[in-house]
Design an enzyme around this catalytic site. Structure first.
Site, PDB file in Angstrom:
ATOM      1  N   PHE A 151       0.801  -1.230   0.000  1.00  0.00           N
ATOM      2  CA  PHE A 151       0.000   0.000   0.000  1.00  0.00           C
ATOM      3  C   PHE A 151       0.831   1.276   0.000  1.00  0.00           C
ATOM      4  O   PHE A 151       0.333   2.339  -0.342  1.00  0.00           O
ATOM      5  CB  PHE A 151      -0.936   0.025   1.227  1.00  0.00           C
ATOM      6  CG  PHE A 151      -0.246   0.373   2.520  1.00  0.00           C
ATOM      7  CD1 PHE A 151       0.055   1.705   2.828  1.00  0.00           C
ATOM      8  CD2 PHE A 151       0.138  -0.610   3.424  1.00  0.00           C
ATOM      9  CE1 PHE A 151       0.713   2.035   4.017  1.00  0.00           C
ATOM     10  CE2 PHE A 151       0.794  -0.285   4.612  1.00  0.00           C
ATOM     11  CZ  PHE A 151       1.079   1.044   4.895  1.00  0.00           C
ATOM     12  N   GLU A 178      -5.068  -3.591  -2.412  1.00  0.00           N
ATOM     13  CA  GLU A 178      -6.507  -3.291  -2.299  1.00  0.00           C
ATOM     14  C   GLU A 178      -6.748  -2.018  -1.493  1.00  0.00           C
ATOM     15  O   GLU A 178      -7.822  -1.439  -1.540  1.00  0.00           O
ATOM     16  CB  GLU A 178      -7.263  -4.483  -1.690  1.00  0.00           C
ATOM     17  CG  GLU A 178      -6.875  -4.868  -0.259  1.00  0.00           C
ATOM     18  CD  GLU A 178      -5.654  -5.780  -0.166  1.00  0.00           C
ATOM     19  OE1 GLU A 178      -4.742  -5.682  -1.014  1.00  0.00           O
ATOM     20  OE2 GLU A 178      -5.604  -6.588   0.786  1.00  0.00           O
ATOM     21  N   SER A 228       5.126  -7.143   3.218  1.00  0.00           N
ATOM     22  CA  SER A 228       5.683  -7.520   4.527  1.00  0.00           C
ATOM     23  C   SER A 228       6.467  -8.832   4.411  1.00  0.00           C
ATOM     24  O   SER A 228       6.238  -9.631   3.493  1.00  0.00           O
ATOM     25  CB  SER A 228       4.544  -7.681   5.522  1.00  0.00           C
ATOM     26  OG  SER A 228       3.658  -8.678   5.055  1.00  0.00           O
ATOM     27  N   CYS A 283       9.763   1.299   3.489  1.00  0.00           N
ATOM     28  CA  CYS A 283      10.669   0.206   3.868  1.00  0.00           C
ATOM     29  C   CYS A 283      12.087   0.728   4.057  1.00  0.00           C
ATOM     30  O   CYS A 283      12.946   0.008   4.537  1.00  0.00           O
ATOM     31  CB  CYS A 283      10.638  -0.880   2.815  1.00  0.00           C
ATOM     32  SG  CYS A 283      11.306  -0.308   1.261  1.00  0.00           S
ATOM     33  N   GLU A 379       9.044  -4.711  13.015  1.00  0.00           N
ATOM     34  CA  GLU A 379       8.749  -3.576  12.139  1.00  0.00           C
ATOM     35  C   GLU A 379       7.505  -2.858  12.674  1.00  0.00           C
ATOM     36  O   GLU A 379       6.458  -3.484  12.873  1.00  0.00           O
ATOM     37  CB  GLU A 379       8.503  -4.071  10.710  1.00  0.00           C
ATOM     38  CG  GLU A 379       8.306  -2.922   9.745  1.00  0.00           C
ATOM     39  CD  GLU A 379       8.168  -3.382   8.297  1.00  0.00           C
ATOM     40  OE1 GLU A 379       7.515  -4.403   8.046  1.00  0.00           O
ATOM     41  OE2 GLU A 379       8.717  -2.694   7.417  1.00  0.00           O
TER      42      GLU A 379
HETATM   43  P1  NAD Z   1       1.329  -6.773   2.920  1.00  0.00           P
HETATM   44  O1  NAD Z   1       2.360  -7.843   2.977  1.00  0.00           O
HETATM   45  O2  NAD Z   1       0.211  -6.827   3.892  1.00  0.00           O
HETATM   46  O3  NAD Z   1       0.630  -6.767   1.459  1.00  0.00           O
HETATM   47  C1  NAD Z   1       1.391  -6.719   0.294  1.00  0.00           C
HETATM   48  C2  NAD Z   1       0.597  -7.338  -0.843  1.00  0.00           C
HETATM   49  O4  NAD Z   1       0.378  -8.721  -0.566  1.00  0.00           O
HETATM   50  C3  NAD Z   1      -0.768  -6.717  -1.039  1.00  0.00           C
HETATM   51  O5  NAD Z   1      -1.018  -6.577  -2.408  1.00  0.00           O
HETATM   52  C4  NAD Z   1      -1.710  -7.721  -0.386  1.00  0.00           C
HETATM   53  O6  NAD Z   1      -2.992  -7.730  -0.976  1.00  0.00           O
HETATM   54  C5  NAD Z   1      -1.008  -9.034  -0.637  1.00  0.00           C
HETATM   55  N1  NAD Z   1      -1.275 -10.053   0.374  1.00  0.00           N
HETATM   56  C6  NAD Z   1      -1.669  -9.867   1.661  1.00  0.00           C
HETATM   57  N2  NAD Z   1      -1.776 -11.048   2.298  1.00  0.00           N
HETATM   58  C7  NAD Z   1      -1.425 -12.001   1.406  1.00  0.00           C
HETATM   59  C8  NAD Z   1      -1.323 -13.415   1.472  1.00  0.00           C
HETATM   60  N3  NAD Z   1      -1.599 -14.093   2.589  1.00  0.00           N
HETATM   61  N4  NAD Z   1      -0.913 -14.082   0.382  1.00  0.00           N
HETATM   62  C9  NAD Z   1      -0.609 -13.421  -0.764  1.00  0.00           C
HETATM   63  N5  NAD Z   1      -0.695 -12.065  -0.884  1.00  0.00           N
HETATM   64  C10 NAD Z   1      -1.101 -11.370   0.181  1.00  0.00           C
HETATM   65  O7  NAD Z   1       2.100  -5.380   2.976  1.00  0.00           O
HETATM   66  P2  NAD Z   1       1.491  -3.915   3.096  1.00  0.00           P
HETATM   67  O8  NAD Z   1       0.951  -3.723   4.471  1.00  0.00           O
HETATM   68  O9  NAD Z   1       0.638  -3.602   1.935  1.00  0.00           O
HETATM   69  O10 NAD Z   1       2.828  -3.035   2.920  1.00  0.00           O
HETATM   70  C11 NAD Z   1       3.700  -2.735   3.974  1.00  0.00           C
HETATM   71  C12 NAD Z   1       4.863  -3.708   4.011  1.00  0.00           C
HETATM   72  O11 NAD Z   1       5.559  -3.674   2.772  1.00  0.00           O
HETATM   73  C13 NAD Z   1       5.902  -3.337   5.060  1.00  0.00           C
HETATM   74  O12 NAD Z   1       6.315  -4.512   5.708  1.00  0.00           O
HETATM   75  C14 NAD Z   1       7.031  -2.722   4.250  1.00  0.00           C
HETATM   76  O13 NAD Z   1       8.308  -2.823   4.850  1.00  0.00           O
HETATM   77  C15 NAD Z   1       6.957  -3.545   3.014  1.00  0.00           C
HETATM   78  N6  NAD Z   1       7.603  -2.871   1.891  1.00  0.00           N
HETATM   79  C16 NAD Z   1       8.814  -3.354   1.503  1.00  0.00           C
HETATM   80  C17 NAD Z   1       9.490  -2.730   0.469  1.00  0.00           C
HETATM   81  C18 NAD Z   1      10.840  -3.229   0.040  1.00  0.00           C
HETATM   82  O14 NAD Z   1      11.334  -2.752  -0.959  1.00  0.00           O
HETATM   83  N7  NAD Z   1      11.454  -4.150   0.740  1.00  0.00           N
HETATM   84  C19 NAD Z   1       8.921  -1.632  -0.183  1.00  0.00           C
HETATM   85  C20 NAD Z   1       7.664  -1.183   0.218  1.00  0.00           C
HETATM   86  C21 NAD Z   1       7.011  -1.823   1.270  1.00  0.00           C
END
Ligand code: NAD
Length: 488
Positions: A151, A178, A228, A283, A379
């Site tokens: 997001f 979403e 994540s 991140c 985190e």
């Molecule tokens: P999230 O892991 O909750 O969701 C990421 C994506 O995965 C979304 O599109 C979501 O719909 C999907 N998703 C959620 N649950 C899932 C499942 N069980 N199986 C498959 N797909 C699933 O992350 P978020 O809350 O949207 O974003 C924040 C996180 O992203 C933080 O941990 C941040 O550190 C990380 N992030 C990392 C980087 C990087 O470059 N390392 C960059 C941006 C964000």
């Protein structure tokens, strides 16, 4: 009040309305207003998008690279022409400031520029390896590939992936977050307007169901994931079990190290901008400051600068109430466990009454955090800085190395020797020297280590080309040679 629109998928070069699926409200974290509803799709919509992509991809792969690049040139021009609109949409749906929205779209444009510049690079190689025998390297696209994104960067993170993947000849299916699906809908329309053939870039809205369907789909060759760590690990394991190439970027716990010789001005600015930018939902955000030696004066200035940040204008909102509650709970737990709250943002609200319905939390600084405390390891993903005191640089680096994550680590110092020592010993993929958010700019690639990344290589730069393509090796001979070798 008129009903908000239900977002459409984007399949076969046009919006594809979704019927009979439950929807989620997309509200603005800045003021709580309802922006749209997003359909929570599933396997059926993924099948449609992948089938359209599969039909379109072979002709796109045969299109010369220079011709493919013209579509990216046109996309770049449209993204810049619509910069204000995209920045505004991005800010509205993610909660960040418009300036931050603008910066992320521009960073995405930089990847588009890298991708279109690939036309000017020689991606193959050819050499006479034996008498009359030539070896040639050729880059080939993988076919249909997919992206699953978080997001916190509605525009930039998707643009880490699809410009490069499409430039090298793939068709791309993206699952937006979403929570922030609107900006990408506009980007997909602009890409179509740029003349991209139907089916080469598609969107399917939804959550885990869509992500899993893409990750298991037999016609999807590779997955780029950002999110994540828990989900990154899951997607990596699922995708590789289905014989796909997967690069999954996860969470972070970035340690910033301030040593006694650091320039106070550059340190205060670097640390505060890093942990408060995008309200800490990056991140690459500073999460732990390891202050080496007597750092009381430095810490006081950090608190003073962070206290002056104006919520709404200077710092954006938290994505949703669940995230805010999680961050507040982490602060309370750290406080109960002995951390000293130097700046408490829990009750902070913007002065602008129009933002009263938003999800707000002010910058929060916790001092005297002990190394074993949970807040140093988990985190938090909010505008919270945990300060740990350390007697020496070696102790600071030992703390950094203990972190399960390895995205970024920065040092603030005026000593080249200290900077070099940290660059060599820090266990992170991206190192900063007097820079709080050490994001490499193109063509340098983006990616961490340890639990911040699962898979090989990085997501952008030349690594992105590796991720989304294969190298084919062709060995040719046209005439029989008198000195026949084992290849004869
Ligand atoms: P999230 O892991 O909750 O969701 C990421 C994506 O995965 C979304 O599109 C979501 O719909 C999907 N998703 C959620 N649950 C899932 C499942 N069980 N199986 C498959 N797909 C699933 O992350 P978020 O809350 O949207 O974003 C924040 C996180 O992203 C933080 O941990 C941040 O550190 C990380 N992030 C990392 C980087 C990087 O470059 N390392 C960059 C941006 C964000």
């Amino acid at each position: 009040m008129s009903e908000p629109r239900i977002l459409s998928n984007f399949i076969g070069g046009a919006p594809a309305p979704v019927h009979d699926r439950p929807t989620l409200d997309v509200t603005s974290p800045r003021d709580g207003s309802l922006l749209a509803r997003v359909p929570m799709c599933g396997r059926a919509e993924v099948d449609l998008a992948v089938a359209a992509a599969k039909r379109a991809q072979p002709a796109w792969a045969k299109t010369p690279m220079k011709e493919r690049a013209t579509r990216l040139f046109a996309l770049r021009a449209l993204l810049l022409a619509h910069l204000d609109e995209l920045a505004d949409t991005c800010a509205k749906e993610s909660g960040k400031t418009v300036a931050e929205g603008r910066a992320e779209v521009l960073k995405g444009v930089e990847v588009v520029e890298f991708a279109l510049s690939l036309q000017n690079l020689d991606h193959g190689a050819s050499m006479q390896v034996s008498r009359g025998v030539t070896c040639e390297l050729r880059r080939e696209p993988l076919g249909v590939v997919a992206g699953i994104v978080p997001f916190n960067f509605p525009a930039m993170v998707p643009m880490w992936m699809f410009p490069i993947a499409i430039a090298v000849g793939n068709a791309f299916v993206m699952k937006p977050s979403e929570k922030v699906p609107i900006t990408l809908c506009r980007v997909a329309e602009l890409f179509a307007e740029a003349g991209l053939p139907p089916g080469i870039f598609s969107l399917v809205h939804g959550g885990a169901d869509v992500a899993v369907a893409l990750t298991e789909h037999p016609d999807v060759a590779a997955i780029g994931f950002v999110g994540s760590t828990a989900v990154a690990r899951r997607v990596y394991e699922l995708g590789t079990r289905h014989d796909k190439r997967v690069l999954a970027l996860g969470g972070a716990k970035n340690h910033l190290l301030a040593v006694p010789d650091a320039d106070p001005d550059i340190t205060v600015q670097g640390v505060v901008d890093s942990f408060t930018g995008c309200a800490g939902q990056r991140c690459m955000a500073a999460s732990v400051l390891v202050a080496v030696g007597d750092a009381d004066a430095l810490v006081a200035r950090i608190v003073e600068r962070a206290r002056a940040i104006e919520l709404g204008g200077g710092m954006g909102a938290i994505i949703d109430e669940a995230s805010r509650a999680r961050i507040v709970a982490a602060i309370a737990e750290a406080e109960a466990d002995g951390a000293k709250v130097l700046l408490d943002g829990r009750a902070a609200r913007p002065a602008d009454p129009a933002l009263a319905g938003g999800t707000w939390l002010g910058p929060t600084i916790l001092d005297q955090v002990r190394p074993e405390q949970a807040i140093r390891h988990h985190e938090v993903f909010g505008p919270v800085l945990a300060i740990v005191r350390a007697p020496t640089l070696k102790d600071a680096l030992r703390l950094q190395a203990e972190s399960e994550y390895g995205n970024a680590c920065s040092v603030f110092t005026t000593s080249g020797a200290v900077a070099e020592y940290v660059a060599e010993h820090a266990t992170a993929g991206m190192i900063g020297v007097n820079i709080g958010v050490p994001v490499p700019r193109e063509p340098f690639s983006f990616g961490g280590t340890k639990a911040s990344k699962f898979g090989q290589g990085d997501i952008t730069g030349e690594s992105g080309v590796e991720l989304w393509s294969n190298l084919k090796k062709i060995t040719r001979k046209w005439e029989a040679q008198p000195d026949a070798t084992w290849m004869g």
